[in-house]
Design a protein around this motif. Structure first.
Motif, mmCIF file in Angstrom:
data_model
loop_
_atom_site.group_PDB
_atom_site.id
_atom_site.type_symbol
_atom_site.label_atom_id
_atom_site.label_comp_id
_atom_site.label_asym_id
_atom_site.label_seq_id
_atom_site.Cartn_x
_atom_site.Cartn_y
_atom_site.Cartn_z
ATOM 1 N N TYR A 278 0.830 -1.211 0.000
ATOM 2 C CA TYR A 278 0.000 0.000 0.000
ATOM 3 C C TYR A 278 0.862 1.258 0.000
ATOM 4 O O TYR A 278 0.640 2.180 -0.802
ATOM 5 N N GLU A 279 1.847 1.286 0.877
ATOM 6 C CA GLU A 279 2.711 2.464 0.957
ATOM 7 C C GLU A 279 3.473 2.674 -0.350
ATOM 8 O O GLU A 279 3.625 3.808 -0.822
ATOM 9 N N MET A 280 3.984 1.592 -0.924
ATOM 10 C CA MET A 280 4.761 1.730 -2.153
ATOM 11 C C MET A 280 3.894 2.137 -3.343
ATOM 12 O O MET A 280 4.370 2.820 -4.254
ATOM 13 N N GLU A 281 2.638 1.735 -3.342
ATOM 14 C CA GLU A 281 1.728 2.181 -4.401
ATOM 15 C C GLU A 281 1.569 3.699 -4.356
ATOM 16 O O GLU A 281 1.646 4.387 -5.390
ATOM 17 N N SER A 309 9.045 3.344 1.322
ATOM 18 C CA SER A 309 8.354 4.551 0.863
ATOM 19 C C SER A 309 8.990 5.830 1.427
ATOM 20 O O SER A 309 8.331 6.654 2.055
ATOM 21 N N VAL A 310 10.286 5.971 1.164
ATOM 22 C CA VAL A 310 11.074 7.124 1.623
ATOM 23 C C VAL A 310 11.945 7.580 0.465
ATOM 24 O O VAL A 310 12.595 6.754 -0.179
ATOM 25 N N PHE A 311 11.967 8.886 0.179
ATOM 26 C CA PHE A 311 12.850 9.382 -0.872
ATOM 27 C C PHE A 311 13.113 10.875 -0.662
ATOM 28 O O PHE A 311 12.432 11.547 0.134
ATOM 29 N N ILE A 312 14.104 11.387 -1.385
ATOM 30 C CA ILE A 312 14.439 12.804 -1.299
ATOM 31 C C ILE A 312 14.415 13.447 -2.687
ATOM 32 O O ILE A 312 14.582 12.768 -3.705
ATOM 33 N N PHE A 313 14.208 14.761 -2.685
ATOM 34 C CA PHE A 313 14.232 15.517 -3.933
ATOM 35 C C PHE A 313 14.657 16.950 -3.633
ATOM 36 O O PHE A 313 14.674 17.394 -2.488
ATOM 37 N N VAL A 362 5.974 8.186 3.095
ATOM 38 C CA VAL A 362 4.571 7.788 3.143
ATOM 39 C C VAL A 362 4.347 6.800 4.284
ATOM 40 O O VAL A 362 5.210 5.972 4.583
ATOM 41 N N GLY A 363 3.176 6.873 4.905
ATOM 42 C CA GLY A 363 2.805 5.954 5.969
ATOM 43 C C GLY A 363 1.494 5.263 5.667
ATOM 44 O O GLY A 363 0.800 5.591 4.693
ATOM 45 N N PRO A 364 1.098 4.311 6.506
ATOM 46 C CA PRO A 364 -0.102 3.506 6.227
ATOM 47 C C PRO A 364 -1.411 4.280 6.325
ATOM 48 O O PRO A 364 -2.448 3.794 5.863
ATOM 49 N N PHE A 365 -1.384 5.483 6.908
ATOM 50 C CA PHE A 365 -2.615 6.260 7.023
ATOM 51 C C PHE A 365 -2.713 7.380 5.990
ATOM 52 O O PHE A 365 -3.659 8.172 6.015
ATOM 53 N N ASN A 366 -1.733 7.469 5.101
ATOM 54 C CA ASN A 366 -1.846 8.423 3.995
ATOM 55 C C ASN A 366 -2.869 7.932 2.981
ATOM 56 O O ASN A 366 -3.111 6.730 2.842
ATOM 57 N N LYS A 367 -3.465 8.879 2.273
ATOM 58 C CA LYS A 367 -4.460 8.580 1.253
ATOM 59 C C LYS A 367 -3.987 9.111 -0.095
ATOM 60 O O LYS A 367 -3.092 9.952 -0.167
#
Length: 388
Positions: A278-281, A309-313, A362-367
């Motif tokens: 879910y997070e990676m989607e 689900s962690v990244f930088i920009f 991103v975490g499991p409660f993000n939409k």
């Protein structure tokens, strides 16, 4: 006030599951006494929770002896216990340039004060270390290999099983920092050749801050670096040798253990693979959206295989701190900017000299709406920058 979009889950997961809040409140109101110190019912009940949580975590990491799960404040505290408890004067250690300061600073300290030699394995252009690079660095006095399982900066998940196999063949203790992975990537100590797992409760294990620990495989020796009360055999002058008391000191964080207990159960009920998928989607949609914005640069995100689900920009011509301020003030988006307590990562990818980067996690409660708003916000910031 606009609702906050929380994309700083790599720092700490937020919010926590409702079950965690409720159980912490219930348990502490009804059983919030010092566990393992007396024989009255409340004390016994409190002790039962501590032992149940050890068993829960032992099963979670596939560790045979629950007593070898020891509690600490967090993964930094746990890593300090392991690193200072294994390495001694003149020893050699191997780590990576992906590490958090919770590993780097103890090693720096030992280099300076104990003449410990440290080798740093760099990551490749995609953000991964090569197991063979560890093999090349093994020495007769190599006493520890420590690796960040999942980067808190670029989100890459390292080939732990292969590194562990090489360490196991040489009899070198292998320690992983699972701060970012425990709760979203399966960790099997036996299958993955891991000797010690350092974990924290407040990230993907969905517990509160102030609780973490070590899972230590049988046969691995970690010296005492502290001493104190255990509630057991108080007449002993020397701190107890057996686990878990060997690495635990004083009154445990009972409220934290209660929250961790509920958090791990929530993760198991939801399913680690389901959480990760879910997070990676959502993360994939976020990265794809940012890649379409002119002036946005991402790092080590060409492929999302073996990622969390962690990244930088960064936005070209804009310091990370300013981008973070715009996201916060103008768009109510919480993120993390700077060097993320992992300076060697930023040095290697070249962002240290420009004051770091912007991290979204991103975490499991993000939409999906959070992701869409984040993409829109970055696009607006980039457009404003280009017009100036």
């Amino acid at each position: 006030m606009e609702k906050l979009i929380y994309l700083d889950n790599a720092a700490t997961s937020f919010p926590k599951p409702e079950e965690v809040y409720k159980f912490m409140d219930f348990f502490y109101r009804n059983y919030g006494v010092n566990p393992g110190r007396s024989g009255y019912d409340l004390c016994i009940q409190a002790g039962h929770l501590v032992e149940e949580t050890r068993k829960l975590l032992a099963e979670f990491f596939n560790l045979s002896d629950p007593n070898r799960v020891v509690f600490s404040y967090n993964s930094t505290d746990a890593l300090n216990l392991a690193i200072f408890g294994i390495l001694d004067e003149g020893d050699h250690a191997i780590t990576t340039t992906l590490e958090h300061n919770s590993v780097l600073r103890p090693l720096y300290h030992l280099q300076k004060y104990k003449n410990v030699e440290v080798d740093y394995v760099p990551f490749d252009k995609n953000g991964f270390v090569d197991p063979d690079e560890f093999k090349k660095r093994f020495k007769k006095n190599t006493k520890l290999v420590v690796v960040n399982h999942g980067s808190n900066v670029i989100g890459t998940v390292q080939p732990i099983k292969e590194i562990g196999r090489l360490c196991r063949e040489r009899g070198i203790p292998f320690l992983i920092d699972s701060s970012q992975t425990a709760g979203k990537v399966k960790i099997d100590m036996e299958e993955m050749n891991i000797d010690i797992v350092a974990f924290t409760g407040h990230k993907s294990l969905m517990g509160p801050t102030g609780i973490g620990g070590l899972a230590v495989r049988e046969g691995i020796n970690i010296r005492h670096t502290r001493a104190g009360g255990t509630g057991v055999r108080s007449a002993e002058r020397h701190h107890l040798e057996e686990y878990p008391y060997r690495l635990e000191y004083g009154t445990p964080n009972l409220l934290g253990i209660a929250g961790l207990n509920a958090g791990v159960k929530w993760v198991l009920n939801r399913g680690i693979e389901n959480i990760q998928n879910y997070e990676m989607e959502l993360c994939r949609k976020l990265i794809e959206g940012l890649k379409e914005i002119g002036g946005v640069k991402l790092y080590c995100q060409d492929s999302l295989e073996n990622h969390i689900s962690v990244f930088i920009f960064n936005i070209e011509g804009l310091e990370a701190g300013d981008t973070g301020t715009f996201l916060d003030v103008d768009h109510s988006i919480a993120c993390r900017t700077g060097l993320h307590c992992a300076p060697l990562v930023h040095e290697q990818i070249g962002t240290a000299k420009i004051k770091g980067a912007v991290r979204l996690s991103v975490g499991p409660f993000n939409k999906i709406e959070d992701i869409e708003k984040a993409i829109k916000a970055v696009r607006e910031i980039a457009i404003i920058k280009m017009k100036k």
